[in-house]
Design an enzyme around this catalytic site. Structure first.
Site, PDB file in Angstrom:
ATOM      1  CE1 TYR A   1      -4.614  -2.579   4.756  1.00  0.00           C
ATOM      2  CE2 TYR A   1      -3.651  -0.399   4.517  1.00  0.00           C
ATOM      3  CZ  TYR A   1      -4.194  -1.535   3.953  1.00  0.00           C
ATOM      4  OH  TYR A   1      -4.323  -1.618   2.578  1.00  0.00           O
TER       5      TYR A   1
ATOM      6  CB  SER B   1      -0.907   0.014   1.242  1.00  0.00           C
ATOM      7  OG  SER B   1      -1.526   1.264   1.423  1.00  0.00           O
TER       8      SER B   1
END
Length: 289
Positions: free
Chosen positions: A194, A181
């Site tokens: 995350y 990400s």
């Protein structure tokens, strides 16, 4: 920031694609396949929706035989819909697709997935570690051991588990692709757990690529920016969801079909000199990659 989507919220993860408004766009009608993955067998985790759905459809269009995982009970309809889409997209010489329900956070489950795929198709040529979950927090003090264990199990433990079992059935020229990400590069104040898993994935890619280089098994990754997937309404409140993607220089969220070609490139021979690398389809965010 301007509204991008109708305000909406899903109360649980994994999110459901078929109830989103609008439905994520998983295919570009102008995409022209060229048999780049003909004869290959691909296993894609979280392939029922979002980026995973776009990836399996593009892989099928390029000639691959597809297996994907999903979460039973929550993602049944999305999985059935994706199987139909794969069957419509696949080429004549690829085999029927396989959808495997599982919780990827545990080694024994990952082994069962690999065994089922190999039992049906005989091998794995492409492994895409894509499944993930995320939860917002205002402070690191909110994140307890149970919460942290759950996110790390899904987001990074599964990469280790699946890879170690799949490698037994992968040959020279195979490809492993991991979804990380943009948050791994820029950070995110409300997604610290995350973001930490996504940073671990970048390191996993780099280290594993070095370990497997002499076997000619390439390991790369894709680091999307904000993309309209079920993860968004199932993670954020209505107001944040409605403005999702506005922070990008391109002033919008990406669609899954805009991310999938990066996976096609890394899976096929066009990227034969790429390993240990990460591609960045992120709407113009500048990162120190």
């Amino acid at each position: 920031m301007a509204q991008q989507f109708p305000p909406q919220k899903q109360e649980r993860q994994p999110g459901k694609e078929h109830v989103m408004d609008p439905i994520p766009q998983f295919i570009n009608p102008n995409y022209k396949p060229a048999d780049k993955l003909r004869g290959k067998v691909a296993l894609v985790t979280g392939g029922d929706s979002g980026i995973g759905r776009a990836v399996v459809i593009y892989f099928a269009k390029e000639g691959a035989t597809i297996a994907f995982t999903y979460v039973k009970g929550r993602e049944d309809k999305d999985a059935v819909d994706t199987l139909k889409l794969i069957n419509e997209a696949k080429t004549g010489d690829s085999q029927d697709p396989l959808a495997v329900p599982t919780d990827l956070g545990y080694d024994e489950n990952c082994k069962k997935v690999v065994d089922e795929v190999v039992g049906k198709y005989g091998r794995i040529d492409i492994l895409v570690n894509n499944a993930a979950e995320q939860y917002t927090s205002k402070s690191v003090e909110e994140i307890d051991e149970k919460w942290l264990d759950r996110v790390f199990r899904t987001n990074i433990y599964s990469h280790f588990f699946l890879t170690r079992h799949a490698l037994k059935h992968m040959k020279e020229g195979s490809s492993i692709i991991c979804t990380t990400s943009v948050n791994a590069y820029k950070g995110n104040t409300t997604l610290i757990d995350y973001t930490s898993t996504k940073g671990a994935i970048v390191s996993f890619i780099r280290a594993l690529a070095l370990q497997l280089a002499d076997k000619n098994i390439r390991v790369n990754g894709v680091a999307p920016g904000p993309v309209w997937t079920p993860l968004i309404p199932s993670s954020f409140h209505e107001e944040k969801t409605s403005k999702f993607g506005s922070e990008c220089p391109m002033n919008r969220a990406g669609q899954p079909y805009e991310i999938a070609p990066s996976f096609v490139f890394l899976a096929c021979e066009d990227s034969s000199y790429y390993t240990g690398q990460v591609l960045h389809p992120n709407g113009g965010m500048i990162v120190n990659a």
